[in-house]
Design an enzyme around this catalytic site. Structure first.
Site, mmCIF file in Angstrom:
data_model
loop_
_atom_site.group_PDB
_atom_site.id
_atom_site.type_symbol
_atom_site.label_atom_id
_atom_site.label_comp_id
_atom_site.label_asym_id
_atom_site.label_seq_id
_atom_site.Cartn_x
_atom_site.Cartn_y
_atom_site.Cartn_z
ATOM 1 N N GLY A 1 2.840 -1.251 4.194
ATOM 2 C CA GLY A 1 2.913 0.176 3.887
ATOM 3 C C GLY A 1 4.336 0.592 3.578
ATOM 4 N N GLY A 2 4.995 1.192 4.564
ATOM 5 C CA GLY A 2 6.326 1.775 4.374
ATOM 6 C C GLY A 2 7.315 0.862 3.674
ATOM 7 N N SER B 1 3.356 -2.238 10.207
ATOM 8 C CA SER B 1 4.809 -2.326 10.410
ATOM 9 C C SER B 1 5.374 -3.688 10.041
ATOM 10 C CB SER B 1 5.175 -1.939 11.849
ATOM 11 O OG SER B 1 4.790 -0.593 12.104
ATOM 12 N N GLU C 1 -5.419 -4.944 10.395
ATOM 13 C CA GLU C 1 -4.393 -3.930 10.607
ATOM 14 C C GLU C 1 -4.665 -3.208 11.927
ATOM 15 O OE1 GLU C 1 -2.387 -2.676 6.686
ATOM 16 O OE2 GLU C 1 -4.085 -1.356 7.000
ATOM 17 N N GLY D 1 2.521 2.195 10.746
ATOM 18 C CA GLY D 1 3.481 3.286 10.624
ATOM 19 C C GLY D 1 4.214 3.611 11.909
ATOM 20 N N HIS E 1 -9.649 1.163 4.843
ATOM 21 C CA HIS E 1 -8.358 1.341 5.517
ATOM 22 C C HIS E 1 -8.566 2.257 6.724
ATOM 23 C CE1 HIS E 1 -4.256 2.472 6.388
ATOM 24 N NE2 HIS E 1 -3.897 1.386 5.725
ATOM 25 N N ASN F 1 0.872 -1.175 0.000
ATOM 26 C CA ASN F 1 0.000 0.000 0.000
ATOM 27 C C ASN F 1 0.908 1.224 0.000
ATOM 28 O OD1 ASN F 1 -1.786 2.063 0.438
ATOM 29 N ND2 ASN F 1 -2.420 1.404 2.497
ATOM 30 N N TRP F 2 0.988 1.867 -1.146
ATOM 31 C CA TRP F 2 1.896 3.018 -1.265
ATOM 32 C C TRP F 2 1.369 4.240 -0.528
ATOM 33 C CZ3 TRP F 2 3.467 3.120 -7.212
ATOM 34 C CH2 TRP F 2 4.187 1.949 -7.511
ATOM 35 N N LYS F 3 0.086 4.215 -0.162
ATOM 36 C CA LYS F 3 -0.538 5.394 0.458
ATOM 37 C C LYS F 3 -0.301 6.605 -0.454
ATOM 38 C CE LYS F 3 -0.228 3.119 4.865
ATOM 39 N NZ LYS F 3 -0.213 3.209 6.314
ATOM 40 N N GLU G 1 -6.974 4.633 7.791
ATOM 41 C CA GLU G 1 -6.782 6.062 7.504
ATOM 42 C C GLU G 1 -8.019 6.651 6.842
ATOM 43 O OE1 GLU G 1 -3.040 5.509 5.491
ATOM 44 O OE2 GLU G 1 -2.169 4.873 7.395
HETATM 45 P P1 13P Z 1 2.975 0.315 7.603
HETATM 46 O O1 13P Z 1 3.457 -0.978 7.011
HETATM 47 O O2 13P Z 1 3.723 1.502 7.100
HETATM 48 O O3 13P Z 1 2.872 0.235 9.087
HETATM 49 O O4 13P Z 1 1.485 0.517 7.044
HETATM 50 C C1 13P Z 1 0.584 -0.520 7.173
HETATM 51 C C2 13P Z 1 -0.630 -0.168 6.409
HETATM 52 O O5 13P Z 1 -1.402 0.680 6.793
HETATM 53 C C3 13P Z 1 -0.842 -0.878 5.136
HETATM 54 O O6 13P Z 1 -2.122 -0.636 4.649
#
Ligand code: 13P
Length: 253
Positions: free
Chosen positions: A232-233, A211, A167, A173, A96, A11-13, A98
């Site tokens: 994510g990251g 994470s 999640e 994050g 998600h 997930n590149w966000k 967010e």
């Molecule tokens: P991180 O891997 O950066 O913690 O993000 C997880 C996430 O929200 C994937 O959708």
């Protein structure tokens, strides 16, 4: 325990640029070969066309990060499931944390989004997860069950076509990953809830996100009910993402 293929979705966000996307995907394509697991990247909507072209002929599937709950019409700024489909989108994230947190998406909205995706032939990756406050209050199970129940209720027999991502909000994050045992415990709850809704629960992929990185992926992916990761990251660096894919392959049943 499961014979289905694991799924590693990045997930590149809200990250990337034409140039950065091209470099990242080149790195992934160079290293990915023919993986034994499924791989997807969820990209910002403006880059769907670019990434569709860049992943063509590779093992990487295209995913979107959100979809409208509506089919079409006066919904400024939204993308419909049919539009995502036009670009060859295979998966779309819905709910998600967010989106739930910053855009006020309710369980009902998330369920409607999953329904739109399914109707367009796109697999919704339904995200659920508790906040730290909810975990500390002992509400984890109740929260994720409530979030998933709304999607089950709105989608009837199609429910076997979804992917679920657990999640925990406190792990996103933050570098603070759920332990494999903590994640497995919640995944088992979700699996049981799905089993009560469909005879096909065993084929539904349950991803862990929060994470996940090259160092902790193997242990998480070794859990019996963890069928993949939503990353994510660590999905923004080709080498890290490739290591997570490698960890999924070595855990492949
Ligand atoms: P991180 O891997 O950066 O913690 O993000 C997880 C996430 O929200 C994937 O959708």
């Amino acid at each position: 325990m499961t014979e289905k293929k694991k799924l590693i979705a990045g997930n590149w966000k809200m990250n990337g640029s034409l140039q950065a996307n091209a470099a990242l995907l080149q790195g992934l394509r160079d290293g990915i070969g023919q993986p034994a697991c499924n791989v997807a990247v969820a990209v910002p909507a403006p880059y769907l066309a670019q990434v569709q072209a860049l992943v063509a002929g590779s093992a990487i599937a295209l995913a979107a990060q959100d979809v409208s709950q509506h089919e079409a019409g006066a919904f400024t700024g939204e993308s419909s499931a049919a539009m995502l489909r036009d670009f060859g989108t295979r998966y779309v994230l819905v709910g998600h944390s967010e989106r739930r947190q910053y855009h006020g998406e309710s369980d009902a909205v998330v369920a409607a989004k999953a329904k739109q995706a399914l109707a367009a032939g796109i697999t919704p990756i339904v995200c659920v997860g508790e906040t730290l406050e909810q975990r500390e209050a002992g509400q984890t199970e109740a929260v994720v069950k409530r979030q998933l129940a709304a999607v089950i209720q709105a989608n009837g027999h199609c429910i076997s076509e979804i992917v679920v991502a657990y999640e925990p909000v406190w792990a996103i994050g933050t570098g603070r990953t759920a332990t494999p045992e903590q994640a497995q415990a919640v995944h088992a709850v979700l699996r049981a809830q799905l089993a009560a809704a469909t005879a096909q629960a065993g084929r539904i992929a349950l991803l862990y996100g929060g994470s996940m990185n090259a160092a902790n992926a193997a242990q998480l992916l070794a859990q019996p009910d963890i069928d993949g990761g939503l990353v994510g990251g660590a999905s923004l660096k080709a080498a890290d993402f490739l290591q997570i894919i490698a960890a999924a392959q070595s855990n492949q049943a």
